[in-house]
Scaffold this active site. Structure first.
Site, mmCIF file in Angstrom:
data_model
loop_
_atom_site.group_PDB
_atom_site.id
_atom_site.type_symbol
_atom_site.label_atom_id
_atom_site.label_comp_id
_atom_site.label_asym_id
_atom_site.label_seq_id
_atom_site.Cartn_x
_atom_site.Cartn_y
_atom_site.Cartn_z
ATOM 1 N N LYS A 103 9.299 0.088 -4.562
ATOM 2 C CA LYS A 103 8.188 0.733 -3.866
ATOM 3 C C LYS A 103 8.732 1.828 -2.956
ATOM 4 O O LYS A 103 9.658 1.582 -2.171
ATOM 5 C CB LYS A 103 7.439 -0.311 -3.039
ATOM 6 C CG LYS A 103 5.942 -0.124 -2.965
ATOM 7 C CD LYS A 103 5.309 -1.312 -2.249
ATOM 8 C CE LYS A 103 3.822 -1.186 -2.152
ATOM 9 N NZ LYS A 103 3.226 -2.300 -1.377
HETATM 10 O O1 G3P Z 1 0.808 -3.548 0.574
HETATM 11 C C1 G3P Z 1 0.157 -2.327 0.548
HETATM 12 C C2 G3P Z 1 -1.255 -2.413 1.085
HETATM 13 O O2 G3P Z 1 -1.979 -3.332 0.311
HETATM 14 C C3 G3P Z 1 -1.328 -2.747 2.566
HETATM 15 O O3 G3P Z 1 -2.655 -2.993 2.924
HETATM 16 O O4 G3P Z 1 -4.130 -4.107 4.583
HETATM 17 O O5 G3P Z 1 -1.900 -3.216 5.340
HETATM 18 O O6 G3P Z 1 -3.771 -1.642 4.733
HETATM 19 P P1 G3P Z 1 -3.122 -2.997 4.462
#
Ligand code: G3P
Length: 221
Positions: free
Chosen positions: A89
Site C-alpha cells: 500500500k
Molecule cells: O484503511 C483505509 C481506509 O479504509 C481508512 O478509513 O475510516 O480511517 O477513513 P478511515
C-alpha cells in the site's frame, strides 16, 4: 492459490487478528494502514502482516510508513517478501506513485491509498496499480459525496478499459458498502463494525423468534 469465484471482493479493514479469524469465512482479504497497525499491541508490524497472510488467502494490503521515494521502495520490497499475497500500500503522492510503478513493473501487487479525486485515481492506474483506494467517509467528513467519486472513477475506468481495480475505502456504514458496489467499485474494505452490521436486521431477529414460537405451539393448533 487464491482463486476468485466472483468478481467483487470484500476486504476487512483491520489489523486485529481476532476479528480476521472470526470473519475469515466472509472476506476475500484484509487492508491495513499505519493507524490500524498502531492499534495492534504487537510491536513487530511484519509479524502481524505475516500472521494475516496465513489466515486469509487473498490480498493483504500492508502500507509503507515512509513518504520518501527510496525508503518507500525499500519498504515495499521488504513487505512484498512477507507473503505471496501481500499487496503493498502506497500513498497517492508523486513519490508514492513512482514507487507504485517500480513495484508494479516487478509484478508486485500494489494498492494506491488516500485517493480523493478521479485525477489521482488515473495517475494510480497510469502507474500500474493493482488497486486504487478512494476514501468515501473522509470526503463526506468535509461535505463531499464519496459515492459520486467512486461512480466518476468507475465511468472513466470502464470507458478507458483500465484494469486497476477500484477498492472503496473509508466505509462508515452499510449504505457506503452497497452503494459503492452499485456504482461500480470492484472491491470494498469494511471496518469490523460495518461488516457486523451486515449480519443483523431487526426483522430477521423477530421473524426467527416467531418461527420458533409457532413451531413450539404447533400442538395447540
Ligand atoms: O484503511 C483505509 C481506509 O479504509 C481508512 O478509513 O475510516 O480511517 O477513513 P478511515
Amino acid at each position: 492459490m487464491y482463486k476468485k469465484v466472483r468478481s467483487m471482493e470484500i476486504f476487512l479493514d483491520t489489523a486485529e487478528i481476532e476479528s480476521i479469524e472470526k470473519y475469515s469465512y466472509f472476506i476475500d482479504g484484509v487492508t491495513t494502514n499505519p493507524s490500524l497497525m498502531a492499534l495492534n499491541k504487537e510491536k513487530e508490524p511484519y509479524k502481524v502482516i505475516r500472521r494475516i497472510c496465513e489466515i486469509v488467502q487473498g490480498p493483504v494490503s500492508a502500507e509503507v510508513l515512509s513518504d520518501q521515494h527510496d525508503e518507500m521502495l525499500n519498504e515495499g520490497l521488504a513487505l512484498s517478501k512477507i507473503g505471496s499475497n501481500v499487496c503493498v500500500k502506497l500513498p497517492c503522492t508523486l513519490d508514492g506513485l513512482k514507487v507504485c510503478k517500480e513495484l508494479s513493473n516487478q509484478g508486485i501487487a500494489t494498492n494506491v491509498t488516500l485517493c480523493f479525486s478521479a485525477a489521482q485515481a488515473l495517475m494510480a492506474a497510469q502507474c500500474g496499480a493493482t488497486y486504487v483506494s478512494p476514501f468515501i467517509g473522509r470526503l463526506e467528513d468535509i461535505g463531499q459525496d464519496g459515492i459520486v467519486l467512486i461512480e466518476e472513477i468507475a465511468d472513466i475506468f470502464a470507458m478507458q478499459k483500465i484494469e486497476t481495480k477500484i477498492l472503496a475505502a473509508s466505509i462508515r456504514n452499510i449504505n457506503h458498502f452497497t452503494q459503492a458496489l452499485q456504482v461500480g467499485a470492484d472491491a470494498v474494505t469494511l471496518p469490523t463494525k460495518v461488516l457486523e452490521q451486515c449480519f443483523v436486521h431487526p426483522l430477521t431477529t423477530s421473524g426467527l423468534i416467531k418461527f420458533k414460537e409457532d413451531w413450539r405451539n404447533r400442538a395447540k393448533n
